[in-house]
Design an enzyme around this catalytic site. Structure first.
Site, PDB file in Angstrom:
ATOM      1  N   TYR A 225     100.941  26.956  49.595  1.00 36.33           N
ATOM      2  CA  TYR A 225     101.399  28.342  49.491  1.00 36.33           C
ATOM      3  C   TYR A 225     101.280  28.902  48.078  1.00 36.33           C
ATOM      4  O   TYR A 225     101.493  30.091  47.872  1.00 36.33           O
ATOM      5  CB  TYR A 225     102.845  28.483  49.980  1.00 36.33           C
ATOM      6  N   LYS A 226     100.934  28.063  47.115  1.00 34.95           N
ATOM      7  CA  LYS A 226     100.789  28.528  45.733  1.00 34.95           C
ATOM      8  C   LYS A 226      99.354  29.008  45.517  1.00 34.95           C
ATOM      9  O   LYS A 226      98.935  30.037  46.036  1.00 34.95           O
ATOM     10  CB  LYS A 226     101.175  27.416  44.761  1.00 34.95           C
TER      11      LYS A 226
ATOM     12  N   ASP B 212     101.532  14.270  42.601  1.00 37.83           N
ATOM     13  CA  ASP B 212     101.918  15.541  43.204  1.00 37.83           C
ATOM     14  C   ASP B 212     101.008  16.616  42.609  1.00 37.83           C
ATOM     15  O   ASP B 212     100.995  16.829  41.386  1.00 37.83           O
ATOM     16  CB  ASP B 212     103.388  15.833  42.906  1.00 37.83           C
TER      17      ASP B 212
ATOM     18  N   ARG C  70     107.554  32.237  32.946  1.00 41.08           N
ATOM     19  CA  ARG C  70     106.352  31.527  33.397  1.00 41.08           C
ATOM     20  C   ARG C  70     105.360  32.496  34.038  1.00 41.08           C
ATOM     21  O   ARG C  70     105.735  33.360  34.829  1.00 41.08           O
ATOM     22  CB  ARG C  70     106.776  30.449  34.405  1.00 41.08           C
TER      23      ARG C  70
ATOM     24  N   PHE D 182     109.097  17.850  39.114  1.00 38.79           N
ATOM     25  CA  PHE D 182     109.836  18.853  39.872  1.00 38.79           C
ATOM     26  C   PHE D 182     111.070  18.203  40.484  1.00 38.79           C
ATOM     27  O   PHE D 182     110.974  17.121  41.076  1.00 38.79           O
ATOM     28  CB  PHE D 182     108.949  19.462  40.960  1.00 38.79           C
TER      29      PHE D 182
END
Length: 397
Positions: free
Chosen positions: A209-210, A184, A356, A113
């Site tokens: 939060y995902k 990560d 996605r 990322f």
């Protein structure tokens, strides 16, 4: 065995929406609004500053850390929540580099990322003195782990394609050459089975939060292996990482173990929302969740490929080699995603051409997948994306 029909009822999902974007932001647990409201009115409102003691606010970062720790295979007492993922990446990386003072190379991959890479680039520039970020293709990481590497910084699941690294194998390779391994877990925690202790990870970081449904802005977490917990130098020596914050010493003394990785004041309202979400996760068997995720994603791939031959699968074909997301390439992917959203299917777009979709069994079932396939087929086969309003880029894609 987890009852996924029961967990679905615990989330608020707007009528008529198929939500395949929990890999970016999880939906609202039904009980979260009341939990946060109670915190605001009964704790903040009535207790005022005494809430830090009476309501247990100060203990929340560790308590939530242990609940997340179960989902990532961490030893109790070695995960703490707080701050943002960028801060936690910085902490882990700077601490790991300090533990390998004779080496200067950080190894990552081009699928990582960008935020992780930005943090690393900034730290390398600040440190100077020959420090280097070395980037290779994801499939070349193993052979690039050589004896000049100080730290590997890898995201287990690629945010674009869902490609999954072998955490145990790459960590073992890093250790064999004397390097430390940071993982990560932004697209792993709550998505797939993770075993940071079994894999021998030195540090791990992630967001909530995902897949963990903590809400926008929910705090991040950091894991430090027990063997390092009392030696890892805290790169950000914040007040709450001090051994005795309320002694108000003028000099910093690192707290014991994972406590030293605390930095700033805990975001209590966000933590109460996360606390509520973890009430659901406490009943979830991760092996069952992973199996169900594979079932749903395989159904999705088969359906989309049958209906839309112009889309190209960007994710690994073998479900064991991908996380809980599926990506397709389409040269007008951004416009197509906007058209899908307009018709009640929410996924997201990642440049340059990735559509996605995330698979979250806690609130998705076969009916959702079949409806998603129908919407995609309609939009792609009838070129419904080819309209001016879908071409205009929004701030968040």
């Amino acid at each position: 065995m987890t009852d996924f029909a029961a967990t679905k009822a615990l989330f608020h999902l707007p009528d008529g929406i198929v939500y395949l974007d929990g890999n970016s932001l999880g939906p609202l647990p039904r009980a979260a609004a009341a939990r946060v409201s109670q915190t605001v009115t009964d704790e903040w409102g009535e207790m005022l500053i005494t809430g830090w003691n009476k309501a247990g606010w100060m203990a929340l970062p560790m308590a939530l850390g242990d609940r997340i720790g179960r989902l990532i295979g961490a030893e109790p007492g070695h995960v703490v929540t707080g701050d943002t993922l960028s801060i936690k990446v910085y902490q882990a990386l700077a601490s790991a580099l300090a533990m390998r003072p004779d080496r200067r190379v950080i190894l990552s991959d081009t699928g990582n990322f960008p935020s992780d890479l930005y943090i690393t680039q900034g730290l390398v520039k600040m440190l100077g003195d020959g420090y280097e970020l070395r980037l290779v293709a994801p499939e070349e990481v193993a052979e690039a782990i050589t004896d000049d590497i100080a730290v590997t910084l890898l995201t287990e699941v690629d945010y674009r394609t869902g490609r999954k690294h072998d955490m145990a194998a790459l960590t073992a390779k890093a250790h064999a050459v004397g390097a430390l391994a940071i993982w990560d877990l932004a697209h792993s925690a709550g998505a797939i089975e993770v075993d940071v202790a079994g894999a021998g990870a030195d540090f791990a970081v992630g967001c909530t939060y995902k897949y963990l449904n903590g809400g926008p802005g929910a705090p991040a977490f950091i894991y430090v292996a027990p063997r390092h917990a009392d030696q890892a130098p805290p790169a950000l020596s914040g007040w709450l990482g001090h051994a005795a914050p309320f002694a108000f010493d003028l000099d910093y003394r690192a707290g014991a173990g994972i406590e030293r990785m605390r930095v700033g004041t805990p975001p209590i309202l966000q933590m109460r929302a996360l606390d509520c979400a973890l009430d659901i996760w406490d009943s979830v068997d991760m092996a069952a969740l992973r199996a169900r995720s594979i079932e749903l994603s395989e159904r999705f791939i088969a359906g989309v490929e049958a209906a839309c031959p112009t889309l190209t699968l960007a994710s690994p074909r073998d479900p064991q080699n991908r996380g809980s997301q599926v990506s397709f390439r389409f040269d007008q992917g951004y416009a197509a995603m906007q058209a899908l959203i307009d018709r009640g299917l929410i996924g997201d777009f990642r440049a340059p051409d990735i559509m996605r979709f995330g698979f979250t069994p806690l609130y998705l079932d076969e009916a959702d997948i079949d409806r998603a396939i129908e919407i995609i087929a309609d939009v792609i086969d009838n070129a419904l994306w080819d309209q001016p309003q879908y071409m205009e880029r929004k701030a968040v894609t």
